[in-house]
Design an enzyme around this catalytic site. Structure first.
Site, PDB file in Angstrom:
ATOM      1  N   GLY A 124      31.644  70.337 -15.996  1.00 43.25           N
ATOM      2  CA  GLY A 124      32.622  69.255 -16.072  1.00 43.25           C
ATOM      3  C   GLY A 124      33.039  68.986 -17.502  1.00 43.25           C
ATOM      4  O   GLY A 124      34.214  69.055 -17.850  1.00 43.25           O
ATOM      5  N   SER A 125      32.068  68.730 -18.365  1.00 42.03           N
ATOM      6  CA  SER A 125      32.359  68.339 -19.746  1.00 42.03           C
ATOM      7  C   SER A 125      32.726  69.508 -20.641  1.00 42.03           C
ATOM      8  O   SER A 125      33.492  69.350 -21.587  1.00 42.03           O
ATOM      9  CB  SER A 125      31.147  67.626 -20.351  1.00 42.03           C
ATOM     10  N   SER A 136      30.739  63.593  -9.272  1.00 44.01           N
ATOM     11  CA  SER A 136      30.774  64.027  -7.869  1.00 44.01           C
ATOM     12  C   SER A 136      32.090  64.679  -7.470  1.00 44.01           C
ATOM     13  O   SER A 136      32.099  65.715  -6.805  1.00 44.01           O
ATOM     14  CB  SER A 136      30.475  62.857  -6.932  1.00 44.01           C
ATOM     15  N   GLU A 179      30.606  70.738 -22.580  1.00 47.51           N
ATOM     16  CA  GLU A 179      29.825  70.482 -23.795  1.00 47.51           C
ATOM     17  C   GLU A 179      28.318  70.608 -23.585  1.00 47.51           C
ATOM     18  O   GLU A 179      27.545  70.257 -24.485  1.00 47.51           O
ATOM     19  CB  GLU A 179      30.158  69.092 -24.356  1.00 47.51           C
ATOM     20  N   THR A 180      27.877  71.114 -22.455  1.00 47.30           N
ATOM     21  CA  THR A 180      26.452  71.281 -22.199  1.00 47.30           C
ATOM     22  C   THR A 180      25.894  72.353 -23.128  1.00 47.30           C
ATOM     23  O   THR A 180      26.367  73.494 -23.110  1.00 47.30           O
ATOM     24  CB  THR A 180      26.206  71.658 -20.721  1.00 47.30           C
ATOM     25  N   ASP A 209      35.004  78.341  -2.900  1.00 49.87           N
ATOM     26  CA  ASP A 209      35.098  78.845  -1.523  1.00 49.87           C
ATOM     27  C   ASP A 209      36.503  79.366  -1.222  1.00 49.87           C
ATOM     28  O   ASP A 209      36.669  80.340  -0.487  1.00 49.87           O
ATOM     29  CB  ASP A 209      34.700  77.764  -0.515  1.00 49.87           C
ATOM     30  N   HIS A 261      27.411  88.317  -0.482  1.00 45.25           N
ATOM     31  CA  HIS A 261      27.722  88.613   0.915  1.00 45.25           C
ATOM     32  C   HIS A 261      28.937  89.529   1.035  1.00 45.25           C
ATOM     33  O   HIS A 261      29.084  90.236   2.034  1.00 45.25           O
ATOM     34  CB  HIS A 261      27.986  87.326   1.703  1.00 45.25           C
ATOM     35  N   ARG A 301      27.820  83.848  -1.936  1.00 49.41           N
ATOM     36  CA  ARG A 301      28.960  84.329  -1.152  1.00 49.41           C
ATOM     37  C   ARG A 301      29.518  85.634  -1.731  1.00 49.41           C
ATOM     38  O   ARG A 301      29.903  86.537  -0.983  1.00 49.41           O
ATOM     39  CB  ARG A 301      30.075  83.284  -1.101  1.00 49.41           C
ATOM     40  N   ARG A 357      24.167  69.692 -10.783  1.00 50.78           N
ATOM     41  CA  ARG A 357      24.880  69.868  -9.516  1.00 50.78           C
ATOM     42  C   ARG A 357      25.955  70.950  -9.622  1.00 50.78           C
ATOM     43  O   ARG A 357      26.178  71.696  -8.673  1.00 50.78           O
ATOM     44  CB  ARG A 357      25.481  68.544  -9.061  1.00 50.78           C
ATOM     45  N   SER A 358      26.593  71.049 -10.762  1.00 50.70           N
ATOM     46  CA  SER A 358      27.581  72.127 -10.951  1.00 50.70           C
ATOM     47  C   SER A 358      26.903  73.485 -10.817  1.00 50.70           C
ATOM     48  O   SER A 358      27.471  74.421 -10.241  1.00 50.70           O
ATOM     49  CB  SER A 358      28.243  72.017 -12.328  1.00 50.70           C
ATOM     50  N   GLU A 407      32.266  68.187  -8.910  1.00 53.08           N
ATOM     51  CA  GLU A 407      31.311  69.098  -8.275  1.00 53.08           C
ATOM     52  C   GLU A 407      31.744  69.481  -6.867  1.00 53.08           C
ATOM     53  O   GLU A 407      31.664  70.650  -6.482  1.00 53.08           O
ATOM     54  CB  GLU A 407      29.928  68.444  -8.267  1.00 53.08           C
TER      55      GLU A 407
END
Length: 185
Positions: free
Chosen positions: A87-88, A149, A90-91, A160, A60, A57, A46-47, A152
């Site tokens: 988030g972590s 959540s 650590e991915t 934005d 754009h 954007r 999701r990130s 994200e």
């Protein structure tokens, strides 16, 4: 609790979380984007979707922006900026991407819950966002939302906001940006 009650609570959480974001960190992100030849973004799950929205954007606005891993992504060079959202921090795949970008000599900025993470330590600069209590046990910030959540959602809103600041600095408005919007839809 009604669904709309949950919605109101989520909005309250985002309001509280937004007040914990450093304006200095976001100004550094804007300045780094302005000085980069190209901007590449990377994130997982999701990130990653939030970073893809950000890349769109930026495109754009006329910024040479790409999503790492897409077939049309340009090569990364010394004058470029890589923005990672995790988030972590650590991915594994994002760690490899950050290491490669650093070996090339480009600039890396991470937006994360944990600036002291592996990706955070590889980055030239880290923007800290609040996250879930499970991920951020040293914080008294709490959320009713599942998993990542809150991070994200806040990531999308923060990015934005960076777009709005960039628009202000470059004198752009939505009408101008529509000139770069996809027209083969």
């Amino acid at each position: 609790m009604k669904s709309t009650d949950y919605l109101q609570e989520v909005l309250k959480e985002l309001d509280r979380a937004s007040k914990l974001v450093s304006d200095h960190d976001l100004e550094e992100l804007v300045t780094s984007i302005l000085s980069a030849k190209k901007v590449l973004v990377a994130g997982a799950g999701r990130s990653g979707f939030m970073l893809k929205s950000f890349a769109m954007r930026m495109m754009h606005m006329g910024i040479d922006a790409y999503v790492v891993g897409e077939t049309v992504t340009a090569n990364f060079e010394k004058e470029d900026l890589l923005i990672i959202g995790t988030g972590s921090g650590e991915t594994k795949g994002l760690i490899s991407i950050a290491e490669k970008a650093k070996s090339i000599g480009g600039k890396v900025i991470v937006v994360t819950i944990f600036p002291e993470s592996t990706v955070g330590n590889l980055a030239d600069y880290a923007v800290k966002l609040p996250g879930s209590p499970k991920d951020n046990t040293d914080s008294d910030f709490s959320t009713i939302q599942p998993m990542g959540s809150l991070f994200e959602q806040l990531l999308l809103l923060v990015l934005d906001s960076v777009i709005l600041k960039f628009m202000e600095k470059k004198g752009l408005d939505s009408n101008t940006m529509y000139g770069k919007h996809a027209n083969l839809e």
